[in-house]
Design an enzyme around this catalytic site. Structure first.
Site, PDB file in Angstrom:
ATOM      1  CG  ASP A 126      40.542  46.838  51.183  1.00 45.79           C
ATOM      2  OD1 ASP A 126      40.425  48.009  51.547  1.00 45.79           O
ATOM      3  OD2 ASP A 126      41.073  46.508  50.101  1.00 45.79           O
TER       4      ASP A 126
HETATM    5  C1  GLC Z   1      43.051  48.483  48.104  1.00 52.07           C
HETATM    6  C2  GLC Z   1      42.021  49.423  48.659  1.00 52.07           C
HETATM    7  C3  GLC Z   1      40.633  49.158  48.158  1.00 52.07           C
HETATM    8  C4  GLC Z   1      40.712  48.612  46.746  1.00 52.07           C
HETATM    9  C5  GLC Z   1      41.349  47.249  46.832  1.00 52.07           C
HETATM   10  C6  GLC Z   1      41.527  46.605  45.455  1.00 52.07           C
HETATM   11  O1  GLC Z   1      44.008  48.173  49.083  1.00 52.07           O
HETATM   12  O2  GLC Z   1      41.950  49.588  50.064  1.00 52.07           O
HETATM   13  O3  GLC Z   1      39.906  50.372  48.248  1.00 52.07           O
HETATM   14  O4  GLC Z   1      39.430  48.525  46.180  1.00 52.07           O
HETATM   15  O5  GLC Z   1      42.611  47.286  47.491  1.00 52.07           O
HETATM   16  O6  GLC Z   1      42.420  47.354  44.693  1.00 52.07           O
END
Ligand code: GLC
Length: 749
Positions: free
Chosen positions: A285
């Site tokens: 993430d």
């Molecule tokens: C964010 C979220 C995740 C998302 C990623 C890219 O912090 O936790 O769900 O897909 O970053 O935007």
């Protein structure tokens, strides 16, 4: 030996859905991957494991070096959150000029639609309509693919029963069975039958895992959870999505029993890759590899890179840890070349499966883009979805549907969501918070717009009093509301929470309506017939409003077609059929509260009963239970009938019930089947959802609804962490929600 390797690859790719009906043969992909891998330098390989952010940021601040320069140098395998179509073409052209010309894969958060905005995922789950959810994802994927995205960071399958957490809006609620069916439908819709089809994109199952159990409902907070509960409550939707062929997974931010999920080898290598046989690609993430250092579980970038790669994670989303630490980790012998190669293989396989090597511009066709984005039928589907997601919680006196020949002609639409547009409502953080360039508030059909047309055409007179859009609500506003209500026969109160008050990092310590909204209630003349429409992203506490309103409709954040869908339901064109995918508590003090709780040794039967598990100040039962939702008609349930009362191991258990529409209009009912294991060797939930069927019944029509339970449905993770069914007594329940059910027992021998 070669054949053995190939057969392993065949089963692994089929597990990630690259085979199911794919026109990209395994042999072809793996031959090409190996040939390319053999030519790659260490820098080329590390570059493929690096994902950088495009032109919008969806997380904490990260360094944004020159994108073109990094791509040209082969330091980037993927770009996320890039919205500019032309720029994506330029970036892809630049990638093809890099050392080996490996194409980029573009990822984006397509959470509830792309250019056509649908109801939030929690609302979609409230429809209990898997076909609808699959159709929504099909459209969302087609629009995203047409705009040059190849990969969506969806479905989010995190189970949670803590409405304080801002991200409950993104999932399917509190139940692992419903969550699993929704996860499967989303993967089917997103990926279709062929990842190389330019109208399908790769799914990404997130957040792996247990993110919805963060302590205190606070985002990114720690999770302590037993392996038994992890396997029973958290993992089923992930396993269902993996088995449905999801091409990728995403780590979660949280620690699980002290281990940051991005470096949790037991979770990733033992369970996901080992037990489930899933060999797809895992992306971190946002900066979560680097956050292992902040967690205090990694010393520096070399240590973080080592631990995340060794756990089985593959691609580094924006933290730069792999770029900065992986070469050193290899040089120090902390990781092996084979580990790096395996991660690179998984990234390359994804790109081959998407067809990006055959045609890097397959998803960058401006003609298809113009023809696909926001087609009228996409908005029709958004309207259908929003109406089918709405949940009718109360309808005392049958105020709804609005009856042109009834006693109410003058209708007052009052509140911050009556005609809201500047408040950016009816959307979630994901449409607004990430600055999705496609959120265009002029595209929203507001309640006032739709109802004015619909109601006046039926002879109603509608006034609109949009007040208290935010905390700066004045006495003048309240007087306007009071006067409008006074001059009306019926009030439609539009309350709820703003789109930017939900979603990632938007957690709350109270579930009540905002004070300025609740204050409107005090100005409504007592006894005035009132319908409350709630625009919410999570279960909320609206007991004060419930005292004033005879009818309560949960509209969630319904997306672009908010007003039309609301008009369809309020006028009865659509008979509401939604059911709660999450328990609605009486107050935040009850959280965590969920239907599938254990009985305890002292369950409270009645409020105030001493020496039992309850509260002094309020009943321990929820305001509205999981699976609850009313209709404009009524459904009756016959007694349950079962094929027999005792079953041998391996036999299936057949359960049926006759459901009758005893009301005056056609309607849809979600018939739900629950079980309770009365004689396991550990305490088991008082109910567990094991089946549901959404059926439509004409007025007076009856239908026999049958379910078949397998031994697997009766099994659970026991003290030895074995998944098995114990012999003994089981109860089976069937009904239109988790509380009001028919019950019967049977024996498993
Ligand atoms: C964010 C979220 C995740 C998302 C990623 C890219 O912090 O936790 O769900 O897909 O970053 O935007």
């Amino acid at each position: 030996m070669k054949n053995i390797i190939l057969s392993c690859i065949v089963c692994s790719l089929s597990a990630v859905g690259m085979l199911n009906g794919q026109n990209t043969s395994v042999q072809n992909i793996d031959t090409r991957v190996e040939a390319l891998l053999a030519k790659m330098s260490l820098d080329d390989k590390i570059g493929q494991l690096n994902q950088v952010v495009g032109d919008i940021s969806t997380g904490t601040d990260v360094s944004k070096d020159d994108l073109l320069k990094q791509v040209r140098a082969g330091q980037v395998g993927s770009i996320l959150s890039h919205t500019n179509f032309e720029n994506k073409i330029t970036l892809q052209k630049t990638a093809l000029k890099s050392n080996l010309g490996i194409p980029l894969v573009f990822g984006f958060d397509v959470i509830h639609g792309y250019k056509t905005i649908f109801p939030i995922p929690l609302a979609q789950a409230a429809s209990w309509d898997m076909d609808l959810i699959e159709r929504i994802e099909r459209v969302a994927a087609a629009e995203a693919a047409a705009d040059g995205q190849n990969w969506t960071f969806s479905p989010m399958v995190d189970i949670s029963y803590d409405p304080r957490w801002g991200r409950v809006m993104e999932g399917a609620g509190e139940d692992p069975f419903l969550g699993s069916r929704v996860a499967e439908a989303r993967v089917r819709g997103i990926q279709g039958k062929d990842l190389s089809d330019p109208t399908t994109i790769a799914a990404c199952v997130k957040h792996f895992a247990a993110y919805g159990f963060a302590e205190g409902g606070r985002d990114y907070n720690s999770v302590d959870i037993s392996e038994q509960k992890l396997r029973e409550m958290v993992l089923p939707p992930f396993e269902a999505a993996a088995k449905a062929g999801a091409a990728t997974f995403m780590n979660s931010f949280n620690t699980i029993n002290g281990v940051p999920a991005s470096m949790d080898k037991h979770l990733i290598t033992d369970i996901l890759r080992g037990e489930w046989g899933w060999k797809g690609m895992i992306v971190s993430d946002w900066a979560s590899f680097g956050e292992t250092i902040t967690h205090g579980a990694a010393e520096d970038e070399v240590d973080a890179a080592t631990k995340c790669l060794s756990a089985g994670s593959d691609m580094d989303m924006v933290s730069g840890v792999f770029q900065k630490g992986l070469r050193k980790a290899l040089e120090k012998g902390r990781v092996t070349q084979a580990q790096i190669d395996e991660a690179v293989r998984r990234v390359l396989r994804l790109k081959f499966a998407l067809g990006l090597f055959d045609d890097p511009f397959r998803y960058l066709d401006s003609k298809r883009r113009a023809a696909t984005l926001e087609k009228p039928e996409h908005r029709e589907l958004a309207r259908e979805a929003a109406a089918k997601s709405m949940v009718l919680l109360q309808n005392d006196g049958g105020l709804l549907p609005l009856n042109p020949s009834g006693p109410f002609r003058r209708i007052a639409l009052i509140g911050p969501f009556a005609d809201s547009r500047t408040n950016k409502d009816y959307m979630s953080f994901w449409t607004l918070g990430v600055g999705n360039p496609y959120y265009d508030s002029t595209k929203v059909v507001t309640p006032a717009q739709a109802l004015k047309t619909e109601l006046e055409k039926k002879g109603f007179l509608l006034t609109v009093t949009e007040v208290c859009l935010n905390a700066t609500c004045t006495e003048k506003d309240y007087s306007l509301a009071r006067d409008a209500a006074r001059d009306a026969d019926l009030v439609i109160l539009c309350l709820g929470e703003n789109g930017l008050d939900c979603g990632e990092s938007r957690c709350v310590s109270t579930l009540e309506l905002r004070k300025e909204q609740e204050k409107i209630l005090k100005y409504l003349p007592s006894g005035k017939p009132t319908v409350m429409v709630l625009f919410n992203s999570r279960p909320m506490d609206f007991k004060l409003a419930a005292e004033k309103a005879q009818s309560i409709l949960v509209a969630w954040q319904p997306g672009y077609e908010a007003g039309n869908a609301l008009a369809d339901v309020l006028t009865g064109k659509v008979n509401p059929s939604g059911k709660l995918p999450m328990t609605f508590p009486r107050s935040v003090g009850q959280v965590p509260i969920h239907y599938n709780h254990l009985n305890t040794g002292r369950p409270q039967q009645n409020f105030g009963q001493m020496w039992t598990s309850g509260y002094l100040d309020q009943p321990s039962t929820p305001a509205y239970p999981f699976g609850f939702g009313l209709s404009y008609t009524k459904f009756s349930y016959s007694k349950i009938s079962m094929s027999k009362s005792a079953y041998k191991r391996g036999e299936t258990v057949d359960v049926s019930v006759t459901v009758t529409n005893t009301g005056d209009v056609a309607g849809e009912e979600v018939v739900q089947l629950y079980i309770r294991d009365m004689s396991a060797d550990i305490s088991r939930p008082v109910k567990e959802l094991k089946g549901f069927q959404k059926i439509r019944l004409e007025k007076g029509q009856s239908k026999i609804v049958s379910f078949r339970l397998s031994e697997k449905d009766l099994s659970y993770w026991n003290r030895d962490l074995k998944f098995k069914a114990d012999p003994g007594t089981f109860k089976v329940f069937v009904g239109g929600n988790s509380r009001d059910v028919q019950e019967m027992s049977f024996e498993l021998q």
